[in-house]
Design a protein around this motif. Structure first.
Motif, PDB file in Angstrom:
ATOM      1  N   PHE A 298       0.848  -1.191   0.000  1.00  0.00           N
ATOM      2  CA  PHE A 298       0.000   0.000   0.000  1.00  0.00           C
ATOM      3  C   PHE A 298       0.884   1.242   0.000  1.00  0.00           C
ATOM      4  CE2 PHE A 298      -2.713   3.255   1.910  1.00  0.00           C
ATOM      5  CZ  PHE A 298      -3.953   2.999   1.336  1.00  0.00           C
ATOM      6  N   LEU A 299       0.435   2.285  -0.672  1.00  0.00           N
ATOM      7  CA  LEU A 299       1.080   3.593  -0.643  1.00  0.00           C
ATOM      8  C   LEU A 299       0.033   4.656  -0.364  1.00  0.00           C
ATOM      9  CD1 LEU A 299       2.436   1.930  -3.351  1.00  0.00           C
ATOM     10  CD2 LEU A 299       4.075   3.774  -3.001  1.00  0.00           C
ATOM     11  N   ASP A 300       0.442   5.714   0.328  1.00  0.00           N
ATOM     12  CA  ASP A 300      -0.501   6.778   0.663  1.00  0.00           C
ATOM     13  C   ASP A 300       0.005   8.127   0.172  1.00  0.00           C
ATOM     14  OD1 ASP A 300       0.990   8.358   2.899  1.00  0.00           O
ATOM     15  OD2 ASP A 300       1.108   6.289   3.599  1.00  0.00           O
ATOM     16  N   TYR A 301      -0.935   9.050   0.011  1.00  0.00           N
ATOM     17  CA  TYR A 301      -0.608  10.432  -0.327  1.00  0.00           C
ATOM     18  C   TYR A 301      -1.384  11.333   0.619  1.00  0.00           C
ATOM     19  CZ  TYR A 301      -0.330  14.862  -2.852  1.00  0.00           C
ATOM     20  OH  TYR A 301      -0.110  16.173  -3.176  1.00  0.00           O
ATOM     21  N   ILE A 302      -0.660  12.184   1.336  1.00  0.00           N
ATOM     22  CA  ILE A 302      -1.268  13.111   2.288  1.00  0.00           C
ATOM     23  C   ILE A 302      -0.983  14.537   1.820  1.00  0.00           C
ATOM     24  CG2 ILE A 302      -1.362  13.898   4.695  1.00  0.00           C
ATOM     25  CD1 ILE A 302      -0.195  11.161   5.498  1.00  0.00           C
ATOM     26  N   ALA A 303      -2.030  15.262   1.471  1.00  0.00           N
ATOM     27  CA  ALA A 303      -1.912  16.686   1.151  1.00  0.00           C
ATOM     28  C   ALA A 303      -2.423  17.465   2.351  1.00  0.00           C
ATOM     29  CB  ALA A 303      -2.738  17.021  -0.081  1.00  0.00           C
ATOM     30  N   ILE A 304      -1.628  18.399   2.855  1.00  0.00           N
ATOM     31  CA  ILE A 304      -1.972  19.068   4.107  1.00  0.00           C
ATOM     32  C   ILE A 304      -1.595  20.541   4.034  1.00  0.00           C
ATOM     33  CG2 ILE A 304       0.261  18.513   5.199  1.00  0.00           C
ATOM     34  CD1 ILE A 304      -1.380  17.913   7.791  1.00  0.00           C
ATOM     35  N   GLY A 305      -2.421  21.367   4.675  1.00  0.00           N
ATOM     36  CA  GLY A 305      -2.159  22.800   4.644  1.00  0.00           C
ATOM     37  C   GLY A 305      -0.904  23.186   5.385  1.00  0.00           C
ATOM     38  N   LYS A 306      -0.777  22.693   6.635  1.00  0.00           N
ATOM     39  CA  LYS A 306       0.400  22.971   7.457  1.00  0.00           C
ATOM     40  C   LYS A 306       0.845  21.678   8.115  1.00  0.00           C
ATOM     41  CE  LYS A 306       3.541  25.321   9.674  1.00  0.00           C
ATOM     42  NZ  LYS A 306       4.735  25.812   8.930  1.00  0.00           N
ATOM     43  N   LEU A 307       2.035  21.235   7.794  1.00  0.00           N
ATOM     44  CA  LEU A 307       2.521  19.947   8.276  1.00  0.00           C
ATOM     45  C   LEU A 307       2.940  20.041   9.745  1.00  0.00           C
ATOM     46  CD1 LEU A 307       4.753  17.634   6.155  1.00  0.00           C
ATOM     47  CD2 LEU A 307       5.031  17.747   8.619  1.00  0.00           C
ATOM     48  N   ARG A 308       2.359  19.151  10.550  1.00  0.00           N
ATOM     49  CA  ARG A 308       2.755  19.007  11.955  1.00  0.00           C
ATOM     50  C   ARG A 308       3.001  17.534  12.205  1.00  0.00           C
ATOM     51  NH1 ARG A 308      -1.866  22.160  11.869  1.00  0.00           N
ATOM     52  NH2 ARG A 308      -1.588  24.379  12.394  1.00  0.00           N
ATOM     53  N   LYS A 309       4.140  17.205  12.795  1.00  0.00           N
ATOM     54  CA  LYS A 309       4.506  15.790  12.892  1.00  0.00           C
ATOM     55  C   LYS A 309       3.505  14.976  13.701  1.00  0.00           C
ATOM     56  CE  LYS A 309       7.521  15.826  16.982  1.00  0.00           C
ATOM     57  NZ  LYS A 309       8.825  15.419  17.541  1.00  0.00           N
ATOM     58  N   GLU A 310       2.907  15.562  14.771  1.00  0.00           N
ATOM     59  CA  GLU A 310       1.964  14.827  15.607  1.00  0.00           C
ATOM     60  C   GLU A 310       0.695  14.494  14.810  1.00  0.00           C
ATOM     61  OE1 GLU A 310       3.245  17.758  16.406  1.00  0.00           O
ATOM     62  OE2 GLU A 310       4.598  17.353  18.096  1.00  0.00           O
ATOM     63  N   HIS A 311       0.255  15.445  14.031  1.00  0.00           N
ATOM     64  CA  HIS A 311      -0.929  15.271  13.201  1.00  0.00           C
ATOM     65  C   HIS A 311      -0.706  14.155  12.185  1.00  0.00           C
ATOM     66  CE1 HIS A 311      -4.216  17.535  10.656  1.00  0.00           C
ATOM     67  NE2 HIS A 311      -4.433  16.244  10.720  1.00  0.00           N
ATOM     68  N   VAL A 312       0.414  14.225  11.491  1.00  0.00           N
ATOM     69  CA  VAL A 312       0.738  13.225  10.479  1.00  0.00           C
ATOM     70  C   VAL A 312       0.938  11.864  11.120  1.00  0.00           C
ATOM     71  CG1 VAL A 312       2.476  12.513   8.795  1.00  0.00           C
ATOM     72  CG2 VAL A 312       1.701  14.889   8.861  1.00  0.00           C
ATOM     73  N   ALA A 313       1.547  11.825  12.292  1.00  0.00           N
ATOM     74  CA  ALA A 313       1.765  10.553  12.983  1.00  0.00           C
ATOM     75  C   ALA A 313       0.436   9.879  13.304  1.00  0.00           C
ATOM     76  CB  ALA A 313       2.580  10.771  14.258  1.00  0.00           C
ATOM     77  N   ASP A 314      -0.562  10.661  13.700  1.00  0.00           N
ATOM     78  CA  ASP A 314      -1.894  10.099  13.961  1.00  0.00           C
ATOM     79  C   ASP A 314      -2.491   9.497  12.693  1.00  0.00           C
ATOM     80  OD1 ASP A 314      -1.944  10.660  16.647  1.00  0.00           O
ATOM     81  OD2 ASP A 314      -3.180  12.467  16.468  1.00  0.00           O
ATOM     82  N   VAL A 315      -2.428  10.250  11.611  1.00  0.00           N
ATOM     83  CA  VAL A 315      -3.018   9.789  10.349  1.00  0.00           C
ATOM     84  C   VAL A 315      -2.323   8.527   9.858  1.00  0.00           C
ATOM     85  CG1 VAL A 315      -3.403  10.351   7.922  1.00  0.00           C
ATOM     86  CG2 VAL A 315      -3.811  12.085   9.675  1.00  0.00           C
ATOM     87  N   VAL A 316      -0.986   8.553   9.823  1.00  0.00           N
ATOM     88  CA  VAL A 316      -0.227   7.403   9.324  1.00  0.00           C
ATOM     89  C   VAL A 316      -0.354   6.218  10.273  1.00  0.00           C
ATOM     90  CG1 VAL A 316       2.048   6.554   8.643  1.00  0.00           C
ATOM     91  CG2 VAL A 316       1.344   8.871   8.030  1.00  0.00           C
ATOM     92  N   GLY A 317      -0.513   6.491  11.571  1.00  0.00           N
ATOM     93  CA  GLY A 317      -0.754   5.402  12.515  1.00  0.00           C
ATOM     94  C   GLY A 317      -2.025   4.649  12.160  1.00  0.00           C
TER      95      GLY A 317
END
Length: 357
Positions: free
Chosen positions: A105-124
């Motif tokens: 599987f591969l993912d693509y995340i487009a985000i207005g302002k990157l925050r590591k905690e936010h991305v960690a939740d999504v990728v988790g």
């Protein structure tokens, strides 16, 4: 000389991007299969074709999808750790319709302002979905879009590849008159119909983002929603049916003829995709339970039964068309795996349509 303007000043923080990659490494590693080669951070995800050995005619099957406006509900209450499960589910449940085992599987995340905690939740959440499906998360992309997206806004898309041995593929060509239609219960709305559900269930809060003070009717746990609030019930992730269905295909030889993933278009416009042109699926209304959040959305929107059946999954996330003589065996395997299974219909002569009784 022009005054220097750095990438960070333009709104893209590559340092925070590097921190985000570090924050998701453990989650990504937890999905790895023996065929994974290398690690995240390369220009491409590497996966050994050893998984195809021993097959008579291996067929690769791919699928891609997103989560849609369900993401707006996550943004409303600031809960981002389950939408990744939805992303994986929408892709792997689709390729399951051919009997395919998802490989990676591969993912693509487009985000207005990157925050590591936010991305960690999504990728988790994405990693959780991959573990449930048995596929490896081998790569992805995090794209920061300053000036294009609001800082708290983001969108997700995913792509999966699976494999099936061609002689073992399932599909409409195997379906025959007299087959039984088993319905596997959904966990709720799954990931479809949210533009309507948000409008009728969240009202003026449909497009708000966290932090937001919600009114009592949206912040109070409800008995008919299993003790969840309305937004929490809307965020319950899509069920992933891969392992139970693949086990049934493997263990009951010739038992499973076709599978339909019930997504946008509901039962009416998805179950027909698993039918040949000369047969109908006769579905018995009332033979399964409708989840509380789905019932609320139907009532709030004032939908007719016919309209509801082609808008929401109505409590059936996956339909499995099986040989009538082997239906009990298949149902037992699915139930033993933790699925709630109902006999929801049968296959009759017709024109490749879904009819209701």
């Amino acid at each position: 000389m022009a005054e220097q303007v750095t990438y960070a000043q333009a709104g893209v923080d590559i340092v925070e991007g590097a921190r985000a990659v570090d924050a998701i490494k453990d989650a990504v590693h937890s999905t790895y299969r023996p065929e994974v080669i290398g690690d995240i951070g390369g220009f491409g995800g590497l996966f050994s074709a050893a998984a195809l050995k021993g097959m008579e005619e291996p067929v690769l099957i791919s699928g891609t999808d997103g989560v849609g406006t369900k993401l707006r509900v996550a943004q409303l209450i600031g809960k981002h750790d389950t939408v990744g499960v939805d992303l994986v589910a929408m892709c792997v449940n689709d390729i399951l319709a051919c009997g395919a085992e998802p490989l990676f599987f591969l993912d693509y995340i487009a985000i207005g302002k990157l925050r590591k905690e936010h991305v960690a939740d999504v990728v988790g959440g994405i990693a959780d979905g991959c573990r449930q499906a048995g596929c490896a998360l081998v790569g992805g992309e995090m794209a920061e879009h300053p000036g294009v997206m609001d800082p708290d806004d983001y969108d997700l898309s995913g792509f999966c590849v699976g494999v099936v041995d061609r002689p073992l593929m399932i599909g409409p060509d195997l379906v025959k008159e007299g087959d039984v239609v088993l319905g596997m219960a959904s966990s709720g709305l799954h990931s479809n119909g949210y533009s309507l559900a948000r409008r009728v269930l969240l009202g003026e809060y449909a497009d708000k983002v966290y932090p937001c003070q919600l009114p009592e009717e949206l912040s109070t746990p409800c008995d008919d929603l299993g003790g969840l609030t309305v937004p929490e019930a809307m965020l319950v992730p899509t069920r992933i049916y891969v392992k139970p269905v693949l086990k049934a295909i493997k263990d009951v030889e010739g038992g499973v003829h076709a599978v339909a993933h019930i997504t946008g278009g509901g039962i009416t416009e998805n179950l027909n995709r698993a039918l040949p042109d000369n047969l109908d699926a006769q579905v018995t209304l009332g033979s399964w339970e409708i989840p509380g959040i789905v019932a609320r959305a139907i009532e709030a929107a004032g939908l007719s039964q016919a309209e509801a059946l082609k808008t929401f999954n109505m409590g059936v996330g996956m339909c499995v068309i099986v040989d009538a003589k082997k239906a009990d065996q298949v149902a037992e395997i699915l139930t033993a795996a933790g699925e709630q299974v109902s006999v929801v219909g049968k296959i009759v002569a017709g024109k490749g349509e879904v009819v209701y009784a």
